[in-house]
Design a protein around this motif. Structure first.
Motif, PDB file in Angstrom:
ATOM      1  N   TYR A 137     -12.263  13.869  -1.780  1.00  0.00           N
ATOM      2  CA  TYR A 137     -12.176  13.455  -3.170  1.00  0.00           C
ATOM      3  C   TYR A 137     -13.587  13.219  -3.691  1.00  0.00           C
ATOM      4  CZ  TYR A 137      -7.587  12.719  -1.292  1.00  0.00           C
ATOM      5  OH  TYR A 137      -6.406  12.910  -0.646  1.00  0.00           O
ATOM      6  N   GLN A 138     -13.798  13.546  -4.940  1.00  0.00           N
ATOM      7  CA  GLN A 138     -15.114  13.370  -5.542  1.00  0.00           C
ATOM      8  C   GLN A 138     -15.078  12.323  -6.640  1.00  0.00           C
ATOM      9  OE1 GLN A 138     -16.687  17.142  -6.833  1.00  0.00           O
ATOM     10  NE2 GLN A 138     -17.728  17.400  -4.874  1.00  0.00           N
ATOM     11  N   THR A 139     -16.134  11.542  -6.672  1.00  0.00           N
ATOM     12  CA  THR A 139     -16.302  10.575  -7.754  1.00  0.00           C
ATOM     13  C   THR A 139     -16.822  11.335  -8.985  1.00  0.00           C
ATOM     14  OG1 THR A 139     -18.603  10.092  -7.205  1.00  0.00           O
ATOM     15  CG2 THR A 139     -16.899   8.760  -6.095  1.00  0.00           C
ATOM     16  N   PRO A 140     -16.737  10.730 -10.155  1.00  0.00           N
ATOM     17  CA  PRO A 140     -17.304  11.383 -11.346  1.00  0.00           C
ATOM     18  C   PRO A 140     -18.806  11.662 -11.205  1.00  0.00           C
ATOM     19  CG  PRO A 140     -15.853   9.600 -11.984  1.00  0.00           C
ATOM     20  CD  PRO A 140     -15.992   9.525 -10.493  1.00  0.00           C
ATOM     21  N   GLU A 141     -19.464  10.898 -10.337  1.00  0.00           N
ATOM     22  CA  GLU A 141     -20.900  11.100 -10.108  1.00  0.00           C
ATOM     23  C   GLU A 141     -21.173  12.254  -9.150  1.00  0.00           C
ATOM     24  OE1 GLU A 141     -19.427   7.953  -9.400  1.00  0.00           O
ATOM     25  OE2 GLU A 141     -19.713   7.372 -11.483  1.00  0.00           O
ATOM     26  N   GLY A 142     -20.124  12.809  -8.530  1.00  0.00           N
ATOM     27  CA  GLY A 142     -20.297  13.953  -7.640  1.00  0.00           C
ATOM     28  C   GLY A 142     -20.343  13.626  -6.152  1.00  0.00           C
ATOM     29  N   GLN A 143     -20.185  12.368  -5.764  1.00  0.00           N
ATOM     30  CA  GLN A 143     -20.180  11.996  -4.343  1.00  0.00           C
ATOM     31  C   GLN A 143     -18.830  12.358  -3.733  1.00  0.00           C
ATOM     32  OE1 GLN A 143     -22.468  10.523  -1.987  1.00  0.00           O
ATOM     33  NE2 GLN A 143     -20.770  11.180  -0.705  1.00  0.00           N
ATOM     34  N   SER A 144     -18.853  13.061  -2.611  1.00  0.00           N
ATOM     35  CA  SER A 144     -17.620  13.436  -1.917  1.00  0.00           C
ATOM     36  C   SER A 144     -17.258  12.373  -0.884  1.00  0.00           C
ATOM     37  CB  SER A 144     -17.796  14.777  -1.202  1.00  0.00           C
ATOM     38  OG  SER A 144     -17.971  15.807  -2.131  1.00  0.00           O
ATOM     39  N   TYR A 145     -15.948  12.105  -0.778  1.00  0.00           N
ATOM     40  CA  TYR A 145     -15.426  11.152   0.200  1.00  0.00           C
ATOM     41  C   TYR A 145     -14.318  11.808   1.001  1.00  0.00           C
ATOM     42  CZ  TYR A 145     -17.877   7.275  -1.961  1.00  0.00           C
ATOM     43  OH  TYR A 145     -18.857   6.439  -2.419  1.00  0.00           O
ATOM     44  N   LEU A 146     -14.315  11.523   2.297  1.00  0.00           N
ATOM     45  CA  LEU A 146     -13.200  11.905   3.154  1.00  0.00           C
ATOM     46  C   LEU A 146     -12.291  10.695   3.229  1.00  0.00           C
ATOM     47  CD1 LEU A 146     -11.761  13.760   5.195  1.00  0.00           C
ATOM     48  CD2 LEU A 146     -13.215  12.766   6.966  1.00  0.00           C
ATOM     49  N   GLU A 147     -11.016  10.910   2.933  1.00  0.00           N
ATOM     50  CA  GLU A 147     -10.055   9.805   2.956  1.00  0.00           C
ATOM     51  C   GLU A 147      -8.883  10.173   3.847  1.00  0.00           C
ATOM     52  OE1 GLU A 147      -9.180   7.111  -0.511  1.00  0.00           O
ATOM     53  OE2 GLU A 147      -7.404   8.368  -0.495  1.00  0.00           O
ATOM     54  N   VAL A 148      -8.433   9.199   4.630  1.00  0.00           N
ATOM     55  CA  VAL A 148      -7.267   9.350   5.491  1.00  0.00           C
ATOM     56  C   VAL A 148      -6.331   8.198   5.154  1.00  0.00           C
ATOM     57  CG1 VAL A 148      -6.447   9.531   7.863  1.00  0.00           C
ATOM     58  CG2 VAL A 148      -8.752  10.318   7.296  1.00  0.00           C
ATOM     59  N   TYR A 149      -5.096   8.533   4.815  1.00  0.00           N
ATOM     60  CA  TYR A 149      -4.121   7.539   4.357  1.00  0.00           C
ATOM     61  C   TYR A 149      -2.820   7.735   5.130  1.00  0.00           C
ATOM     62  CZ  TYR A 149      -0.891   5.289   0.976  1.00  0.00           C
ATOM     63  OH  TYR A 149       0.058   4.518   0.377  1.00  0.00           O
ATOM     64  N   GLY A 150      -2.522   6.799   6.029  1.00  0.00           N
ATOM     65  CA  GLY A 150      -1.298   6.853   6.819  1.00  0.00           C
ATOM     66  C   GLY A 150      -0.334   5.768   6.392  1.00  0.00           C
ATOM     67  N   ARG A 151       0.961   6.118   6.322  1.00  0.00           N
ATOM     68  CA  ARG A 151       1.961   5.128   5.916  1.00  0.00           C
ATOM     69  C   ARG A 151       3.307   5.460   6.521  1.00  0.00           C
ATOM     70  NH1 ARG A 151       0.182   9.486   3.278  1.00  0.00           N
ATOM     71  NH2 ARG A 151       1.439  10.270   1.594  1.00  0.00           N
ATOM     72  N   LEU A 152       4.126   4.428   6.601  1.00  0.00           N
ATOM     73  CA  LEU A 152       5.460   4.583   7.172  1.00  0.00           C
ATOM     74  C   LEU A 152       6.455   4.996   6.106  1.00  0.00           C
ATOM     75  CD1 LEU A 152       7.178   1.967   6.112  1.00  0.00           C
ATOM     76  CD2 LEU A 152       6.063   0.833   7.989  1.00  0.00           C
ATOM     77  N   ARG A 153       7.612   5.467   6.550  1.00  0.00           N
ATOM     78  CA  ARG A 153       8.684   5.780   5.605  1.00  0.00           C
ATOM     79  C   ARG A 153       9.790   4.746   5.674  1.00  0.00           C
ATOM     80  NH1 ARG A 153      12.253  11.282   4.928  1.00  0.00           N
ATOM     81  NH2 ARG A 153      13.725  10.403   3.430  1.00  0.00           N
ATOM     82  N   PHE A 154      10.169   4.361   6.874  1.00  0.00           N
ATOM     83  CA  PHE A 154      11.271   3.420   7.062  1.00  0.00           C
ATOM     84  C   PHE A 154      10.734   2.102   7.598  1.00  0.00           C
ATOM     85  CE2 PHE A 154      13.276   7.620   7.691  1.00  0.00           C
ATOM     86  CZ  PHE A 154      14.221   7.563   6.687  1.00  0.00           C
ATOM     87  N   GLY A 155      11.284   1.003   7.128  1.00  0.00           N
ATOM     88  CA  GLY A 155      10.916  -0.310   7.635  1.00  0.00           C
ATOM     89  C   GLY A 155       9.880  -0.985   6.765  1.00  0.00           C
ATOM     90  N   ARG A 156       9.424  -2.122   7.242  1.00  0.00           N
ATOM     91  CA  ARG A 156       8.445  -2.916   6.498  1.00  0.00           C
ATOM     92  C   ARG A 156       7.109  -3.005   7.199  1.00  0.00           C
ATOM     93  NH1 ARG A 156      12.449  -7.739   4.634  1.00  0.00           N
ATOM     94  NH2 ARG A 156      13.738  -6.412   3.315  1.00  0.00           N
ATOM     95  N   SER A 157       7.083  -2.720   8.489  1.00  0.00           N
ATOM     96  CA  SER A 157       5.841  -2.795   9.250  1.00  0.00           C
ATOM     97  C   SER A 157       5.772  -1.633  10.228  1.00  0.00           C
ATOM     98  CB  SER A 157       5.763  -4.119  10.019  1.00  0.00           C
ATOM     99  OG  SER A 157       4.632  -4.126  10.859  1.00  0.00           O
ATOM    100  N   ASP A 158       4.590  -1.060  10.347  1.00  0.00           N
ATOM    101  CA  ASP A 158       4.406   0.022  11.314  1.00  0.00           C
ATOM    102  C   ASP A 158       3.847  -0.496  12.641  1.00  0.00           C
ATOM    103  OD1 ASP A 158       1.770  -0.528  10.731  1.00  0.00           O
ATOM    104  OD2 ASP A 158       1.274   1.483  10.056  1.00  0.00           O
ATOM    105  N   LEU A 159       3.691  -1.817  12.745  1.00  0.00           N
ATOM    106  CA  LEU A 159       3.182  -2.473  13.951  1.00  0.00           C
ATOM    107  C   LEU A 159       1.817  -1.931  14.369  1.00  0.00           C
ATOM    108  CD1 LEU A 159       6.522  -2.557  15.981  1.00  0.00           C
ATOM    109  CD2 LEU A 159       5.546  -4.366  14.575  1.00  0.00           C
ATOM    110  N   GLY A 160       1.036  -1.474  13.396  1.00  0.00           N
ATOM    111  CA  GLY A 160      -0.306  -0.970  13.670  1.00  0.00           C
ATOM    112  C   GLY A 160      -0.373   0.456  14.179  1.00  0.00           C
ATOM    113  N   VAL A 161       0.759   1.142  14.192  1.00  0.00           N
ATOM    114  CA  VAL A 161       0.806   2.501  14.741  1.00  0.00           C
ATOM    115  C   VAL A 161      -0.066   3.462  13.933  1.00  0.00           C
ATOM    116  CG1 VAL A 161       2.327   4.486  15.147  1.00  0.00           C
ATOM    117  CG2 VAL A 161       3.040   2.198  15.830  1.00  0.00           C
ATOM    118  N   ASN A 162      -0.002   3.395  12.609  1.00  0.00           N
ATOM    119  CA  ASN A 162      -0.798   4.303  11.789  1.00  0.00           C
ATOM    120  C   ASN A 162      -2.292   4.075  11.989  1.00  0.00           C
ATOM    121  OD1 ASN A 162       0.957   6.128  10.191  1.00  0.00           O
ATOM    122  ND2 ASN A 162       1.875   4.194   9.561  1.00  0.00           N
ATOM    123  N   ALA A 163      -2.715   2.835  12.017  1.00  0.00           N
ATOM    124  CA  ALA A 163      -4.137   2.535  12.239  1.00  0.00           C
ATOM    125  C   ALA A 163      -4.585   3.057  13.596  1.00  0.00           C
ATOM    126  CB  ALA A 163      -4.383   1.035  12.129  1.00  0.00           C
TER     127      ALA A 163
END
Length: 142
Positions: free
Chosen positions: A104-130
């Motif tokens: 993803y790029q900021t309006p200033e042109g800096q590129s960022y690598l982003e990783v976003y993990g999330r669960l589908r079922f339940g309320r807690s992933d017990l740290g599995v995604n991290a």
């Protein structure tokens, strides 16, 4: 007789979790575009870092690491789009977790690598995604 009902309900719940389809529109376009470097909640984990150059080489290397992960497959996206979403399933029940990676790029042109993990079922992933994401990043050595 009631034990059979409980058993049937348990089997039905496991079947639902394992066989329910993944909605690409819901999970693929869910990147948070945060201004944080790392954030962990009960059901998600976000990691973000400034990318060298335009970040495409790093994204491609991370894609290869993730594709080698057992029980993980590409759900949507491509390297050309600079955003990919994967579904990883737990070994026994098959609980799905979704991970979106992107440049993803900021309006200033800096590129960022982003990783976003999330669960589908339940309320807690017990740290599995991290744990999963940190393992991938450790292989990437970022």
């Amino acid at each position: 007789m009631s034990i059979w009902v409980v058993l049937l309900l348990a089997v039905a719940a496991v079947a639902y979790v394992r066989l329910s389809p993944s909605d690409q529109g819901k999970w693929h376009n869910a990147a948070p575009f945060q201004s944080v470097e790392e954030k962990h909640g009960k059901g998600f984990y976000i990691w973000r870092q400034a990318a060298e150059d335009d970040g495409t080489a790093t994204l491609a290397a991370l894609d290869q690491i993730i594709r080698a992960e057992p029980r993980t497959k590409l759900l949507a996206g491509s390297l050309a789009d600079k955003q990919l979403t994967y579904v990883s399933r737990s070994k026994v029940v098959g609980f799905p977790d979704y991970t979106t990676i992107g440049i993803y790029q900021t309006p200033e042109g800096q590129s960022y690598l982003e990783v976003y993990g999330r669960l589908r079922f339940g309320r807690s992933d017990l740290g599995v995604n991290a744990k999963r994401i940190k393992g991938w990043l450790g292989q990437l050595q970022v």
